[in-house]
Design an enzyme around this catalytic site. Structure first.
Site, short mmCIF file in Angstrom:
data_model
loop_
_atom_site.label_atom_id
_atom_site.label_comp_id
_atom_site.label_asym_id
_atom_site.label_seq_id
_atom_site.Cartn_x
_atom_site.Cartn_y
_atom_site.Cartn_z
N ARG A 16 -8.71 -2.07 -6.36
CA ARG A 16 -7.72 -2.72 -5.52
C ARG A 16 -6.90 -1.69 -4.75
O ARG A 16 -6.92 -1.64 -3.52
CB ARG A 16 -6.81 -3.61 -6.39
CG ARG A 16 -5.96 -4.61 -5.61
CD ARG A 16 -4.61 -4.10 -5.16
NE ARG A 16 -3.77 -3.66 -6.28
CZ ARG A 16 -2.59 -3.08 -6.10
NH1 ARG A 16 -2.12 -2.87 -4.89
NH2 ARG A 16 -1.89 -2.66 -7.13
N HIS A 217 3.65 2.82 -13.63
CA HIS A 217 2.70 2.79 -12.51
C HIS A 217 3.11 3.95 -11.61
O HIS A 217 4.18 3.92 -11.01
CB HIS A 217 2.82 1.43 -11.79
CG HIS A 217 1.98 1.34 -10.55
ND1 HIS A 217 0.79 0.64 -10.51
CD2 HIS A 217 2.16 1.85 -9.30
CE1 HIS A 217 0.27 0.72 -9.29
NE2 HIS A 217 1.09 1.44 -8.54
N HIS A 219 2.45 7.15 -8.73
CA HIS A 219 1.71 7.67 -7.56
C HIS A 219 1.82 9.20 -7.55
O HIS A 219 2.74 9.77 -8.12
CB HIS A 219 2.27 7.06 -6.27
CG HIS A 219 1.78 5.67 -6.05
ND1 HIS A 219 0.95 5.32 -5.02
CD2 HIS A 219 1.97 4.54 -6.76
CE1 HIS A 219 0.66 4.03 -5.09
NE2 HIS A 219 1.28 3.52 -6.14
N CYS A 250 -0.33 3.15 -0.86
CA CYS A 250 0.30 1.87 -0.55
C CYS A 250 0.33 1.69 0.96
O CYS A 250 0.92 2.49 1.67
CB CYS A 250 1.72 1.82 -1.11
SG CYS A 250 2.59 0.33 -0.64
N ASN A 261 -2.91 7.44 -6.26
CA ASN A 261 -2.31 7.03 -7.53
C ASN A 261 -2.56 8.12 -8.55
O ASN A 261 -3.42 8.99 -8.36
CB ASN A 261 -2.97 5.74 -8.02
CG ASN A 261 -2.35 4.54 -7.37
OD1 ASN A 261 -2.37 4.42 -6.16
ND2 ASN A 261 -1.78 3.65 -8.16
#
Lengths: 321, 321
Positions: A16, A217, A219, A250, A261
């Protein structure tokens, strides 16, 4: 000193996060091939697609076809991202994804405006509606999440006070709807975190909500991804989102260098070398990372995929760990 | 919890580590241009070249011309690497470099054989001879160093016992020659370290030698560079070797993916964001990183050079830190 977890759970978001940001169209069959390869690595959760506006994110226009195409493996949960009702309906219609609800707030109004065209107030109100809809559809809500949790390219640093206030709002909303949250994720959406700040924010949340499991999460835009994950490990954080080969970024961050990421196989390498279990096959992850590079057609940010695992090297030279 | 230093000292090794590993010849004038640009960043120590066998490291064949060509800036110390007498004589003959002696041992005999064609015993014996020669030439000896300190691609992991034994040997040699060592550097020459191990090894050395300052020389082959540096910061380590843009690697590591030292500007970014002083101008370092990429003609591993500094972003959006 450090409070390392015995085992961590990694949610793979490469299909994704990775493909949505690519300018060139990625063929549907290659997305499917990638998800099928990831299914053989031991991953328990794979985020496969996002159900978003195809005009804004053209590489997710084939989300339904991708979901229809992959071969589900027993024991693996396949998820999809959605940001609104329409997206949720599309995700449900696939009948193949495990839908999980969450109560999500954003620490930056400017980012929220760009990303979802909402104010903070509207986002908070939307959570109430979304919870009722999720409940009606039998979708479990066990997680809260705060995006842009450390800083925002349009508003600047996010202070700890703000994170504590937002997390209180999230738990208040949950309580009003008789929902019990098990997880709270801090999302460093635009890569503003440094390891000391990760420890400070995570520690404050753990103190206030000792029964809640914190997730990260991360990056890697400014090279802090693995160091931030290490800081998480030192705080006992056992839940990480990551992307094979460091895929991702993003599309709303408004920033050319936003890609990347935290890299799954680099994180797994670090965990294994530290004696922390992941349940994952590092060699197979490295193969997936190489496949990802082949699919996107340009070099990606992962290091172990090039540098090689130490375990492989130990075997080659006949050394024990 | 963590014992962060107030300020760190960074020794830039980009011109030496970075250019020595490149297959294509780098023009002498570009090496000089790069060193001159680095001189304007606030760096106090820049390793400019190595005096090694040009047949083995062709890109250092012009070491003398590079040293003759750069414009020294007041307050900056320029050094050169040498591994034997001949190299030392060449370095001294330039009359422009600050020569510093060190007592150096390698944790891996197999690596030492490849790198310097010596056994461990021969290397230890050579230290005695070298100290006398350095003293005779008026060169200060204040540092000890252990290469391959965490592991070796030909021998495997290096255990803490071995590091403690080697450091004892180093301090014993120093004592025999009335030399007082202020620094001891652990060099992760082949990128075997993980942050937990950095903390364990550094901690053990600090406990045993509280008066000695520990330094770290880190490689990023497996993506652990910045996390390892962070682990060093948590232990109060104030001395780091690094390379702008993540230039570098080791031509003797026998390993295609071996390139990449820990990246100066990423390390400086992390330090500044954590409130640790470096005395360096991050924006100028980023400019040097871009220049380095232009000089070598291929992408390098630095992240902040692409992702941009947060301070710049704060200024752009009018946010305070």
């Amino acid at each position: 000193m450090a409070n390392f977890p015995k085992r961590i759970e990694i949610k793979e978001e490469g299909p994704r996060e990775g493909f949505q940001i690519e300018k060139n169209p990625i063929p549907t069959n290659r997305k499917i091939e990638f998800i099928d390869a990831l299914s053989e690595t031991g991953l328990k959760t794979i985020q496969t697609v996002s159900f978003v506006n195809p005009k804004v994110v053209p590489n997710m226009a084939d989300a339904e076809d991708v979901v229809a195409g992959f071969t589900p493996k027993t024991g693996v949960t396949y998820t999809g991202l959605y940001l609104n009702d329409q997206g949720m309906a599309r995700a449900m219609a696939t009948k193949k994804l495990t839908l999980k609800g969450s109560i999500s707030l954003c620490a930056s109004e400017a980012f929220l405006k760009r990303n979802q065209n909402r104010t903070l107030e509207q986002q908070e109100a939307a959570q109430h509606e979304s919870i009722e809809r999720l409940k009606k559809n039998g979708i479990k809500i066990e997680s809260g999440g705060i995006s842009a949790a450390f800083g925002c390219n349009f508003e600047g640093d996010v202070k700890l006070d703000r994170i504590m206030a937002l997390s209180k709002t999230i738990f208040d909303i949950a309580e009003q709807h008789d929902v019990k949250l098990k997880h709270l994720a801090l999302m460093d959406t635009m890569a503003w975190a440094t390891p000391d700040r990760i420890k400070r924010y995570v520690g404050a949340l753990q103190d206030k909500y000792p029964e809640v499991e914190i997730g990260l999460h991360l990056h890697d835009t400014r090279g802090m991804g693995i160091a931030n994950a290490y800081a998480g490990l030192e705080m006992g954080v056992a839940h990480y989102d990551s992307c094979v080969a460091g895929l991702g970024g993003c599309p709303f961050a408004g920033h050319a260098g936003a890609a990347g990421n935290v890299c799954t196989e680099d994180l797994v390498f670090m965990a294994h070398e530290m004696g922390i279990e992941t349940g994952l096959d590092l060699d197979r992850l490295i193969e997936c990372a190489k496949m990802a590079e082949d699919i996107v057609g340009h070099p990606l940010g992962g290091s172990v995929m090039t540098g090689g695992s130490l375990q492989k090297m130990r075997e080659r030279i006949g050394a024990s760990a």
